[in-house]
Design an enzyme around this catalytic site. Structure first.
Site, PDB file in Angstrom:
ATOM      1  N   ASP A 140      66.971  41.183 104.462  1.00  0.00           N
ATOM      2  CA  ASP A 140      65.563  40.872 104.715  1.00  0.00           C
ATOM      3  C   ASP A 140      65.457  40.241 106.097  1.00  0.00           C
ATOM      4  OD1 ASP A 140      62.939  39.884 104.834  1.00  0.00           O
ATOM      5  OD2 ASP A 140      62.856  39.668 102.657  1.00  0.00           O
TER       6      ASP A 140
ATOM      7  N   HIS B 187      54.520  52.999  86.566  1.00  0.00           N
ATOM      8  CA  HIS B 187      53.972  51.922  87.411  1.00  0.00           C
ATOM      9  C   HIS B 187      53.523  50.735  86.560  1.00  0.00           C
ATOM     10  CE1 HIS B 187      51.932  51.215  91.568  1.00  0.00           C
ATOM     11  NE2 HIS B 187      52.352  50.086  91.041  1.00  0.00           N
TER      12      HIS B 187
ATOM     13  N   GLU C 243      50.574  59.557  91.800  1.00  0.00           N
ATOM     14  CA  GLU C 243      50.430  58.987  90.465  1.00  0.00           C
ATOM     15  C   GLU C 243      49.076  59.376  89.881  1.00  0.00           C
ATOM     16  OE1 GLU C 243      51.121  54.773  90.607  1.00  0.00           O
ATOM     17  OE2 GLU C 243      53.112  54.979  91.510  1.00  0.00           O
TER      18      GLU C 243
ATOM     19  N   ALA D 129      59.009  48.423  93.620  1.00  0.00           N
ATOM     20  CA  ALA D 129      58.162  47.847  94.661  1.00  0.00           C
ATOM     21  C   ALA D 129      57.053  48.820  95.060  1.00  0.00           C
ATOM     22  CB  ALA D 129      59.010  47.436  95.865  1.00  0.00           C
ATOM     23  N   ARG D 130      57.277  49.624  96.087  1.00  0.00           N
ATOM     24  CA  ARG D 130      56.300  50.601  96.561  1.00  0.00           C
ATOM     25  C   ARG D 130      57.011  51.918  96.819  1.00  0.00           C
ATOM     26  NH1 ARG D 130      52.958  47.887  94.715  1.00  0.00           N
ATOM     27  NH2 ARG D 130      51.179  46.842  95.697  1.00  0.00           N
TER      28      ARG D 130
ATOM     29  N   ASP E  92      59.694  53.086  89.241  1.00  0.00           N
ATOM     30  CA  ASP E  92      58.428  52.730  88.597  1.00  0.00           C
ATOM     31  C   ASP E  92      57.232  53.140  89.450  1.00  0.00           C
ATOM     32  OD1 ASP E  92      56.921  51.315  86.488  1.00  0.00           O
ATOM     33  OD2 ASP E  92      56.436  49.875  88.070  1.00  0.00           O
TER      34      ASP E  92
END
Length: 372
Positions: free
Chosen positions: A197, A329, A310, A280-281, A305
């Site tokens: 990060d 999701h 979607e 996350a995304r 997820d």
């Protein structure tokens, strides 16, 4: 004014913000109505891809905007025209970590503060992440699906080398509120945890990753669920993480810089026995590249997820692949996270009114609010 939706019912919003009355704030709750959750999710996806002007709010919500100093929303779009009509608006509070549903540039031009709620569903996502990791490496979802079809099946894509988490290296891409909680859970499993990060400050440097204090402190401010950093976590470069991790789990925020952070090149350096987890995304991953890597067995598997489209189409290649676990999701959707969001925002608003610090303001404008 608070704009609720199907995820946050009236009583959650009213009770969570009720103590603001002690500071002279009158709370009015309005309802952004949808017939079902699918309709809300479709509007939310349209806003995430097209911006806050992509979906128009009804007149029942946008009437008398100039009578409000504060607007609190979760998914409802706060467009440029909304902000321009709300002539007395001083603060927009978003009950999520991201503010994709707010015209931030317009708010900044008008001197309106925009504040998020970082970490409000961090524990929900972190717990789901652990479930996704275990479901993928231990074939839990696949075995369940087989048994529901009356098929006692014990042969899976990773049957030759089903791992345990103990002693394995798990790489976390993103080390904010969610990543830190996941790290704590993994430490209890006996895993070796490394993380990448570029925004984290004060962490031990490995592989030449420079510390920086840009942004992460603001994202985590006010998070009541954040875990202290497990002492064993080492910060590393992304390439080092990908090459050495048995599990790679994504917890970064989606920005222009992080879009397709994991692509063809990054997938190519992962271990052939490794799995990729994304709660996350979807934009963090080049989805077609991931499909090819899974189809060619260049990595062992994935648990996802979030998706570029979607709901996931019936003929999507991820549906037919055997070495992937997919969910709709749902990582951040728990009753606790929805109930806690207004409470957390109330705490931030109280800090605004009393001159407190550590406010999760994302556009640099401190609101000119005082207690009544």
């Amino acid at each position: 004014m608070c704009i609720r939706d199907r995820y946050i019912p009236f009583d959650f919003m009213q009770e969570g913000l009720s103590e603001l009355g002690d500071y002279g704030i009158d709370v009015e709750v309005r309802h952004w109505r949808h017939d079902d959750l699918f309709g809300l999710q479709q509007d939310n996806l349209a806003i995430e891809t097209g911006g806050p002007d992509a979906v128009e709010l009804p007149d029942s919500i946008t009437r008398d905007l100039d009578s409000f100093d504060i607007v609190v929303v979760q998914f409802a779009p706060i467009s440029s025209s909304f902000i321009e009509r709300a002539r007395n608006l001083k603060l927009i509070g978003v009950l999520r970590g991201g503010v994709e549903n707010v015209a931030v540039e317009t708010a900044t031009q008008k001197g309106v503060s925009v504040m998020s709620t970082p970490g409000r569903n961090a524990r929900a996502v972190a717990e789901c992440t652990m479930g996704m990791i275990l479901a993928e490496i231990r074939n839990i979802a696949r075995s369940h699906a087989d048994l529901k079809r009356n098929n006692w099946h014990r042969s899976f894509p990773n049957s030759e080398a089903i791992p345990e988490l103990y002693g394995k290296t798990v790489g976390l891409v993103g080390y904010g509120a969610v990543g830190r909680l996941v790290a704590g859970y993994l430490e209890a499993f006996g895993s070796r945890v490394i993380a990448f990060d570029p925004y984290v400050s004060g962490q031990k440097r490995v592989e030449g990753v420079p510390p920086s204090n840009r942004g992460q402190d603001a994202r985590d401010a006010g998070d009541p669920h954040s875990a202290s950093d497990p002492s064993s976590v080492k910060m590393v470069g992304l390439d080092f993480l990908l090459r050495n991790s048995d599990v790679v789990s994504l917890h970064a925020r989606l920005t222009d810089e992080s879009y397709h952070l994991i692509g063809e090149k990054e997938l190519a350096v992962m271990k052939p026995t490794a799995v990729l987890i994304n709660t996350a995304r979807s934009g963090l991953v080049d989805e077609p590249a991931l499909v090819r890597a899974l189809d060619d067995k260049r990595i062992a598997g994935a648990a996802l997820d979030v998706f570029d489209e979607e709901p996931l189409p019936d003929d999507h290649p991820l549906v037919r692949l055997e070495n992937v676990t997919i969910t709709a999701h749902l990582a951040g959707s728990t009753i606790d996270s929805f109930k806690n969001s207004p409470r957390i925002m109330a705490g931030h608003l109280k800090n605004c009114l009393t001159g407190g610090e550590n406010l999760p303001i994302i556009n640099g404008i401190r609101p000119s609010l005082t207690a009544g």
